[in-house]
Scaffold this active site. Structure first.
Site, mmCIF file in Angstrom:
data_model
loop_
_atom_site.group_PDB
_atom_site.id
_atom_site.type_symbol
_atom_site.label_atom_id
_atom_site.label_comp_id
_atom_site.label_asym_id
_atom_site.label_seq_id
_atom_site.Cartn_x
_atom_site.Cartn_y
_atom_site.Cartn_z
ATOM 1 N N VAL A 68 53.927 35.006 9.094
ATOM 2 C CA VAL A 68 53.458 35.384 10.431
ATOM 3 C C VAL A 68 53.563 36.692 10.395
ATOM 4 C CG1 VAL A 68 53.720 35.177 13.120
ATOM 5 C CG2 VAL A 68 54.068 33.153 11.402
ATOM 6 N N GLY A 113 57.116 41.056 10.986
ATOM 7 C CA GLY A 113 56.643 39.870 10.220
ATOM 8 C C GLY A 113 57.606 38.911 9.896
ATOM 9 N N LYS A 114 57.392 38.004 9.473
ATOM 10 C CA LYS A 114 58.306 36.853 9.009
ATOM 11 C C LYS A 114 57.454 35.858 8.001
ATOM 12 C CE LYS A 114 62.896 36.697 9.098
ATOM 13 N NZ LYS A 114 64.032 37.823 9.226
ATOM 14 N N GLY A 115 58.222 35.263 7.073
ATOM 15 C CA GLY A 115 57.600 34.296 6.102
ATOM 16 C C GLY A 115 58.612 33.150 5.858
#
Ligand code: NAD
Length: 424
Positions: A68, A113-115
Site C-alpha cells: 500500500v 507505504g507498507k507491505g
C-alpha cells in the site's frame, strides 16, 4: 445525557480505526476542508498480488501479498514489508498511513507505504522465504524503485530479505540499484548506524523531555518493555548516558532492581540462558505488573496496544516514550492527557529508524558513504528539531503532543498537495 459506551477492546485495538481517530481529531483542529480530508485519508495505491511458489517438497503454494502506498505527495513512498500469518489489508493500510505522518513529522522527503505477505515464516525454509521474497518483488516491481517506493524490513524480515529484494530488482533492471530498499547489510549499501538508529532516536527525544522535568539522567528511573532491536538498543544507550534502568520487561516476565540494572550484563545473561529471568542482580517480576512500576520514563518497545483504556490509569510514569508503533490505543490518549503524562508519540519517538533509512537512500544515490559519527550527528539534529517542532506546536495550539504531531504532519502533507494541485 447518556454516557457514550466505551469501545469494545477489539475495536479499540483495530489499527485502522486508531489511525482514523487520530487523523479526524487533527484534521478537525486544523480545520481541513472535506476534500483535503478525503485526499489525505485515501491511500494513493493498494496493490494485492497472489504469489505462486514451489515449496521444498515440490508442491505449489500460493501466497497473498500487499503493498500500500498511502502517500507520494512529499516524495517516494517509504515503509517496511512484514511477513506474518495474520497480515491484513486493513493493517497494512493503517501502517502505511502511519509512515506518511512519521516521515512528515521528521520532515524527510518521503511519503508513506507498507507491505505484507501472508505467510508463517516459522514453518518456511530459508529457500522458500527467498522464493516468496523474489516473486513478491517481481509482482510489484513496476511500483517500487528509488524514486517510487522504497521498502525496508519490518516484522520477520531483515537485512537478508532486503538483499534479495535489491538483487531481484537489479536483475530485472540489468544494473545494481542499491537505493531501491533500505535496511540492507552495510557491505551492500546499508548505512552505518542504521541498526541502532531507532533506539538512539528514543534516547535523544527522552533527553529532551527530561529537561522539562528538571531531571538529569542520573536521577531518571526507566522501565523498558521489549528487549529487542529497539528496546535493547535504547536500554544500552540510555544506560551508557547514565540513566537508571530499573526494569526490563519481556514476553516471559520482567526483571526489576530499583538501584539500576547492568544492561550489558543482562544481555550476556540472556545470551547464555535464553531468558532475562533469574538474572542474579535483579528480582523476577510479573510482566504485566512491571508496566505500572513508579518511574520517570516508560519506554514501550515491544508491540502495539499495550496501553489501553483499561490500564492507562495505572501507569506511574512522568514521560511515556513510545518506541513501539501504536503501543497506546486512541481511547487511552485522553486518560494519559488528563493525568498529565508527557507523551512522546510513536510517530516522533521511533522515527530515528526511518531517518537513518533516509540517510541510507541518500548515501546510495550519492555513492558516497558517511562515517557513524556523521550519521549519528545528523540523526540528533533531526530528532531534536522534530521534538521542538512538535512540542512547540502543542503549546501554540494548546493540544497534547500526539495531536500536535498529527497536526504538524497533516499540515505538511496538505501543504504539499495544495502546492502540487490536483492533476486532472
Ligand atoms: P524485536 O522483535 O526486535 O523486539 C521486540 C521484543 O519485544 C522481543 O524481544 C520480544 O520478545 C518482546 N516482546 C514481545 N511481546 C512482548 C510482550 N507482550 N511483553 C514484553 N515483551 C514482549 O522488534 P523491534 O524491531 O525492536 O520492534 C519493536 C517495536 O518497535 C515494534 O512495534 C516495531 O514496529 C517498532 N519499531 C521498530 C523499528 C526498528 O527500527 N526496528 C522502527 C520503528 C518502530
Amino acid at each position: 445525557m447518556i454516557a457514550e459506551a466505551p469501545l469494545a477492546l477489539e475495536n479499540e485495538f483495530n489499527p485502522w480505526l486508531a489511525a482514523e481517530t487520530r487523523f479526524n481529531e487533527a484534521a478537525e483542529k486544523l480545520g481541513l476542508d472535506d476534500g483535503m480530508r478525503k485526499v489525505l485519508k485515501s491511500p494513493a495505491r493498494e496493490i494485492c498480488v497472489h504469489i505462486p511458489v514451489t515449496m521444498d517438497d515440490g508442491r505449489i503454494e500460493v501466497f497473498t501479498g500487499y503493498r500500500v502506498q498511502h502517500s507520494i505527495a512529499r516524495g517516494p513512498a517509504k515503509g517496511g514489508i512484514r511477513f506474518a500469518p495474520d497480515v491484513t489489508l486493513d493493517e497494512v493500510r493503517a501502517l502505511a498511513s502511519w509512515m506518511t505522518w512519521k516521515c512528515a513529522v521528521v520532515n524527510i522527503p518521503f511519503g508513506g507505504g507498507k507491505g505484507g505477505v501472508i505467510c508463517d515464516p516459522t514453518i518456511l525454509s530459508a529457500i522458500e522465504l527467498e522464493r516468496i521474497t523474489r516473486r513478491y518483488t517481481a509482482e510489484i516491481i513496476e511500483f517500487i524503485g528509488p524514486e517510487r517506493d522504497v521498502p525496508a524490513p519490518d516484522m520477520n524480515t531483515n537485512e537478508q530479505t532486503m538483499a534479495w529484494i535489491m538483487d531481484t530488482y537489479s536483475m530485472h533492471h540489468r544494473q545494481t540499484v542499491t537505493a531501491v530498499v533500505t535496511g540492507k547489510p552495510v557491505n551492500l549499501g546499508g548505512s552505518r548506524g542504521r541498526s541502532e538508529a531507532t533506539g538512539r532516536g528514543c534516547l535523544i527525544v527522552a533527553l529532551q523531555a527530561l529537561k522539562r522535568f528538571g531531571l538529569e539522567p542520573s536521577n531518571t528511573r526507566v522501565v523498558i518493555q521489549g528487549f529487542g532491536n529497539v528496546g535493547g538498543m535504547a536500554a544500552r544507550l540510555m544506560a551508557r548516558a547514565g540513566f537508571r534502568i530499573i526494569s526490563i520487561i519481556e514476553y516471559d516476565g520482567a526483571v526489576h532492581n530499583p538501584r539500576g540494572i547492568d544492561v550489558n550484563a543482562l544481555l550476556k545473561h540472556r545470551k547464555e540462558t535464553g531468558s532475562i529471568l533469574n538474572f542474579p542482580e535483579a528480582e523476577n517480576m510479573d510482566r504485566d505488573e512491571a508496566l505500572f512500576l513508579e518511574c520517570d520514563v516508560l519506554l514501550p518497545a515491544a508491540k502495539e496496544n499495550v496501553i489501553h483504556s483499561q490500564n492507562a490509569s495505572r501507569l506511574r510514569t512522568k514521560i511515556l516514550c513510545e518506541g513501539a508503533n501504536g503501543p497506546t490505543t486512541a481511547a487511552a490518549d485522553h486518560i494519559l492527557a488528563e493525568r498529565g503524562i508527557f507523551v512522546i508519540p510513536d510517530i516522533l519517538a521511533n522515527a530515528g529508524g526511518v531517518t537513518v533509512s533516509y540517510f541510507e537512500w541518500v548515501q546510495d544515490r550519492q555513492g558516497f558513504f558517511w562515517n557513524e559519527q556523521l550519521v549519528n550527528g545528523r540523526l540528533e539534529e533531526i530528532m531534536v528539531n522534530s521534538f521542538k517542532d512538535v512540542t512547540g506546536y502543542a503549546e501554540k495550539h494548546a493540544v497534547n503532543n500526539r495531536t500536535a504531531a498529527y497536526m504538524l504532519a497533516l499540515d505538511r502533507v496538505a501543504f504539499a498537495i495544495k502546492l502540487r494541485g490536483i492533476y486532472a
